[in-house]
Design a protein around this motif. Structure first.
Motif, mmCIF file in Angstrom:
data_model
loop_
_atom_site.group_PDB
_atom_site.id
_atom_site.type_symbol
_atom_site.label_atom_id
_atom_site.label_comp_id
_atom_site.label_asym_id
_atom_site.label_seq_id
_atom_site.Cartn_x
_atom_site.Cartn_y
_atom_site.Cartn_z
ATOM 1 N N ASN A 301 0.865 -1.177 0.000
ATOM 2 C CA ASN A 301 0.000 0.000 0.000
ATOM 3 C C ASN A 301 0.906 1.233 0.000
ATOM 4 O OD1 ASN A 301 0.920 0.273 2.635
ATOM 5 N ND2 ASN A 301 -0.979 -0.428 3.577
ATOM 6 N N LEU A 302 0.369 2.409 0.294
ATOM 7 C CA LEU A 302 1.174 3.631 0.234
ATOM 8 C C LEU A 302 2.293 3.639 1.262
ATOM 9 C CD1 LEU A 302 -1.566 6.360 -0.367
ATOM 10 C CD2 LEU A 302 0.057 5.404 -2.018
ATOM 11 N N ALA A 303 2.154 2.847 2.316
ATOM 12 C CA ALA A 303 3.201 2.804 3.335
ATOM 13 C C ALA A 303 4.366 1.912 2.927
ATOM 14 C CB ALA A 303 2.616 2.317 4.658
ATOM 15 N N GLY A 304 4.183 1.081 1.913
ATOM 16 C CA GLY A 304 5.272 0.231 1.462
ATOM 17 C C GLY A 304 4.814 -1.187 1.186
ATOM 18 N N GLU A 305 5.784 -2.070 1.008
ATOM 19 C CA GLU A 305 5.528 -3.466 0.661
ATOM 20 C C GLU A 305 5.711 -4.354 1.882
ATOM 21 O OE1 GLU A 305 7.126 -4.932 -3.109
ATOM 22 O OE2 GLU A 305 7.879 -6.684 -2.030
ATOM 23 N N SER A 306 4.860 -5.371 1.984
ATOM 24 C CA SER A 306 4.945 -6.321 3.093
ATOM 25 C C SER A 306 6.119 -7.270 2.897
ATOM 26 C CB SER A 306 3.652 -7.130 3.178
ATOM 27 O OG SER A 306 3.599 -8.070 2.105
ATOM 28 N N GLU A 307 6.357 -8.076 3.894
ATOM 29 C CA GLU A 307 7.268 -9.198 3.730
ATOM 30 C C GLU A 307 6.650 -10.178 2.723
ATOM 31 O OE1 GLU A 307 10.238 -9.505 5.069
ATOM 32 O OE2 GLU A 307 10.038 -7.591 6.119
ATOM 33 N N GLN A 308 7.489 -10.956 2.050
ATOM 34 C CA GLN A 308 6.977 -11.948 1.120
ATOM 35 C C GLN A 308 6.368 -13.128 1.877
ATOM 36 O OE1 GLN A 308 10.065 -13.051 -1.623
ATOM 37 N NE2 GLN A 308 10.409 -10.947 -2.320
ATOM 38 N N SER A 309 5.403 -13.772 1.227
ATOM 39 C CA SER A 309 4.790 -14.965 1.810
ATOM 40 C C SER A 309 5.814 -16.095 1.861
ATOM 41 C CB SER A 309 3.595 -15.393 0.966
ATOM 42 O OG SER A 309 4.052 -15.881 -0.305
ATOM 43 N N SER A 310 5.450 -17.164 2.512
ATOM 44 C CA SER A 310 6.290 -18.355 2.435
ATOM 45 C C SER A 310 6.209 -18.930 1.018
ATOM 46 C CB SER A 310 5.816 -19.395 3.455
ATOM 47 O OG SER A 310 4.451 -19.729 3.222
ATOM 48 N N SER A 311 7.163 -19.767 0.668
ATOM 49 C CA SER A 311 7.241 -20.303 -0.695
ATOM 50 C C SER A 311 6.107 -21.284 -0.964
ATOM 51 C CB SER A 311 8.584 -21.004 -0.916
ATOM 52 O OG SER A 311 9.650 -20.109 -0.714
ATOM 53 N N SER A 312 5.618 -21.266 -2.204
ATOM 54 C CA SER A 312 4.573 -22.208 -2.617
ATOM 55 C C SER A 312 5.144 -23.614 -2.733
ATOM 56 C CB SER A 312 4.011 -21.779 -3.971
ATOM 57 O OG SER A 312 4.975 -22.010 -4.996
ATOM 58 N N ASP A 313 4.268 -24.564 -2.925
ATOM 59 C CA ASP A 313 4.704 -25.901 -3.285
ATOM 60 C C ASP A 313 5.328 -25.856 -4.684
ATOM 61 O OD1 ASP A 313 3.708 -26.901 -0.907
ATOM 62 O OD2 ASP A 313 1.742 -27.391 -1.786
ATOM 63 N N ALA A 314 6.094 -26.857 -5.017
ATOM 64 C CA ALA A 314 6.714 -26.912 -6.344
ATOM 65 C C ALA A 314 5.640 -27.041 -7.418
ATOM 66 C CB ALA A 314 7.683 -28.078 -6.414
ATOM 67 N N ALA A 315 5.846 -26.327 -8.517
ATOM 68 C CA ALA A 315 4.943 -26.414 -9.670
ATOM 69 C C ALA A 315 5.789 -26.767 -10.884
ATOM 70 C CB ALA A 315 4.218 -25.095 -9.887
ATOM 71 N N ARG A 316 5.444 -27.869 -11.545
ATOM 72 C CA ARG A 316 6.217 -28.350 -12.690
ATOM 73 C C ARG A 316 5.268 -28.492 -13.885
ATOM 74 N NH1 ARG A 316 11.186 -30.917 -13.141
ATOM 75 N NH2 ARG A 316 11.461 -32.316 -14.926
ATOM 76 N N PRO A 317 5.188 -27.483 -14.722
ATOM 77 C CA PRO A 317 4.275 -27.578 -15.866
ATOM 78 C C PRO A 317 4.679 -28.693 -16.814
ATOM 79 C CG PRO A 317 5.684 -25.647 -16.069
ATOM 80 C CD PRO A 317 5.932 -26.210 -14.711
ATOM 81 N N GLN A 318 3.678 -29.371 -17.361
ATOM 82 C CA GLN A 318 3.889 -30.463 -18.305
ATOM 83 C C GLN A 318 2.844 -30.359 -19.411
ATOM 84 O OE1 GLN A 318 6.311 -32.552 -18.305
ATOM 85 N NE2 GLN A 318 7.114 -32.571 -16.211
ATOM 86 N N ALA A 319 3.254 -30.825 -20.592
ATOM 87 C CA ALA A 319 2.274 -30.926 -21.674
ATOM 88 C C ALA A 319 1.264 -31.996 -21.296
ATOM 89 C CB ALA A 319 2.966 -31.269 -22.984
ATOM 90 N N VAL A 320 -0.017 -31.779 -21.512
ATOM 91 C CA VAL A 320 -1.073 -32.730 -21.177
ATOM 92 C C VAL A 320 -1.915 -32.992 -22.419
ATOM 93 C CG1 VAL A 320 -1.180 -32.096 -18.747
ATOM 94 C CG2 VAL A 320 -2.552 -30.839 -20.399
ATOM 95 N N VAL A 321 -2.416 -34.233 -22.484
ATOM 96 C CA VAL A 321 -3.263 -34.578 -23.631
ATOM 97 C C VAL A 321 -4.607 -33.886 -23.476
ATOM 98 C CG1 VAL A 321 -2.116 -36.779 -23.950
ATOM 99 C CG2 VAL A 321 -4.116 -36.643 -22.461
ATOM 100 N N PRO A 322 -5.313 -33.641 -24.587
ATOM 101 C CA PRO A 322 -6.600 -32.966 -24.505
ATOM 102 C C PRO A 322 -7.655 -33.843 -23.838
ATOM 103 C CG PRO A 322 -5.718 -32.916 -26.749
ATOM 104 C CD PRO A 322 -4.908 -33.896 -25.977
ATOM 105 N N ALA A 323 -8.700 -33.204 -23.397
ATOM 106 C CA ALA A 323 -9.835 -33.925 -22.826
ATOM 107 C C ALA A 323 -10.628 -34.601 -23.932
ATOM 108 C CB ALA A 323 -10.715 -32.952 -22.064
ATOM 109 N N ALA A 324 -11.526 -35.500 -23.548
ATOM 110 C CA ALA A 324 -12.369 -36.191 -24.528
ATOM 111 C C ALA A 324 -13.408 -35.231 -25.100
ATOM 112 C CB ALA A 324 -13.068 -37.367 -23.863
ATOM 113 N N PRO A 325 -13.644 -35.278 -26.382
ATOM 114 C CA PRO A 325 -14.714 -34.474 -26.959
ATOM 115 C C PRO A 325 -16.070 -34.921 -26.433
ATOM 116 C CG PRO A 325 -13.204 -35.282 -28.655
ATOM 117 C CD PRO A 325 -12.911 -36.035 -27.396
ATOM 118 N N GLY A 326 -17.081 -34.082 -26.671
ATOM 119 C CA GLY A 326 -18.440 -34.465 -26.326
ATOM 120 C C GLY A 326 -18.966 -35.512 -27.307
ATOM 121 N N THR A 327 -20.153 -36.032 -27.035
ATOM 122 C CA THR A 327 -20.754 -37.055 -27.908
ATOM 123 C C THR A 327 -20.931 -36.498 -29.318
ATOM 124 O OG1 THR A 327 -21.946 -37.983 -26.035
ATOM 125 C CG2 THR A 327 -22.736 -38.568 -28.235
#
Length: 435
Positions: A301-327
């Motif tokens: 805010n106008l008073a400044g920036e907070s401390e940073q949050s704790s670190s998130s869990d690991a995120a490892r993006p991967q290519a994924v196959v598409p979902a099934a089409p509808g009927t």
């Protein structure tokens, strides 16, 4: 210009007269001679006597009007000096006994100047002289760089010093109310007791013995309740996708926005990604499949920036196959079936599968990029069922639910139109017998 000033010594002619008078006391016989010598010497020692009138000085802006009167026939000089600086000759000549004026233009604001009239006993600028002076101070220039910084029920006001100023007069107000004034000898002051949330106007002028400057251009400021930095957000949630990571976090009380930080290591190396944001969720698409990422969030805010949050869990993006089409939907024709379906996000193509009674599903399209396919060369009167799957660089996704059963049929022959009846030929007249 250097001026010659009398040192108070007795002129030579008067010294001689004094010696003769001293001799006469010792030798009374010389009295007659003394009288004769006095008659002869008095005209010689009667030097021109005069009174030097002090000059006057009137300040007009950055000019000084210097008024002076020099004794008629006597040589004079008019000089200007500032502090202990060497005097500058600004006018000289032979007096007329008439009041004169000299305009000394373009002088520095705030300067203190001394004007001296030097008048000699004779017609040359040498020998016995008398002088008189006047000192004047010019008003200072307006202060520059006026700034107002708001605080809690107060505003800190600063400005640049004006040469020659001995004090400053600050005035302020809110709305169209009357000004409140305060005098200070410094170039900074804090105005307290103000109303938070109200807009205040501030201006200042410089003052000295010579007068006051114009007020500086006004500035404004709004005092506000003291702000404190927001607390650190809680650990953000992450969900890896295909070349993307979705993030979300809880809102922080008192925050105007958030900043997102990323690293390939859990405990260090974090750098901000993207700009300031007000939402409590984001999607990072500047990632590489197969690489591990960690995230932190900070609130500000106008008073400044907070401390940073704790670190998130690991995120490892991967290519994924598409979902099934509808009927899929199907429509039969003569020895053919047209199959169509809705597009699937992330798909680069589709496979179409066919099943006839008593057989398993077989791929019949060879892969198509559109969302429809016409299956030809079928047996009329046979029932068929279809499924569709989507694929991309990560592979093929699951198949859709089976379509309704559809049976191609031969096209019915079109009835041929009956030929129109032809008109009977008219009978030809028999030829007349020849005579």
């Amino acid at each position: 210009m250097a001026t010659h000033m009398s040192g108070g010594s007795v002129p030579p002619a008067r010294s001689a007269l004094s010696r003769i008078r001293s001799d006469a006391v010792r030798r009374p016989a010389a009295v007659l001679f003394l009288a004769q010598m006095s008659v002869a010497l008095l005209p010689v020692t009667a030097l021109a006597q005069h009174t030097v009138l002090s000059p006057t000085a009137t300040v007009i802006g950055t000019s000084v009007e210097v008024g002076y009167t020099a004794t008629s026939g006597n040589r004079f000089e008019l000089t200007r000096s500032e502090g202990r600086s060497t005097a500058t000759l600004i006018a000289c000549g032979t007096g007329t006994g008439v009041a004169s004026t000299y305009t000394d233009a373009d002088q520095a604001a705030g300067s203190t100047l001394t004007y001296t009239l030097v008048q000699y006993d004779g017609t040359k600028c040498s020998g016995h002289a008398k002088n008189a002076s006047v000192t004047v101070t010019l008003a200072p220039a307006s202060p520059g760089n006026l700034q107002a910084t708001p605080g809690d029920a107060q505003v800190a006001v600063t400005w640049s010093a004006s040469t020659g100023a001995t004090s400053y007069r600050l005035r302020y107000r809110t709305g169209v109310s009357d000004y409140t004034e305060a005098v200070t000898s410094t170039t900074a002051t804090t105005v307290t007791g103000l109303l938070n949330g109200s807009l205040y106007e501030f201006t200042v002028r410089a003052e000295n013995a010579g007068g006051s400057s114009a007020y500086a251009a006004a500035v404004t400021a709004t005092p506000l309740t003291a702000l404190v930095r927001p607390s650190a957000p809680a650990k953000p949630s992450v969900a890896a996708g295909d070349a993307s990571v979705a993030l979300s976090w809880e809102a922080v009380t008192g925050a105007d926005g958030y900043r997102l930080y990323r690293s390939n290591q859990r405990n260090n190396g974090y750098a901000q990604i993207g700009g300031d944001r007000t939402a409590t969720s984001a999607t990072d698409i500047d990632v590489v499949n197969g690489t591990t990422y960690y995230y932190r969030v900070a609130a500000f805010n106008l008073a400044g920036e907070s401390e940073q949050s704790s670190s998130s869990d690991a995120a490892r993006p991967q290519a994924v196959v598409p979902a099934a089409p509808g009927t899929p939907t199907v429509s039969a024709g003569d020895a053919r079936v047209t199959v169509s379906w809705e597009a699937v996000a992330g798909a680069t193509g589709y496979f179409v599968y066919r099943n006839s009674t008593g057989n398993s599903f077989k791929e019949v399209s060879g892969g198509v990029s559109s969302t429809s396919f016409t299956d030809t060369g079928l047996a009329n009167g046979t029932a068929y069922v279809y499924r569709v799957s989507a694929f991309n660089g990560a592979g093929e996704g699951p198949q859709s639910p089976a379509s309704q059963s559809v049976t191609p049929t031969a096209a019915e022959p079109q009835p041929q139109p009956e030929p129109e009846p032809q008109p009977e030929p008219e009978p030809q007249p028999e030829p007349e017998p020849q005579p």
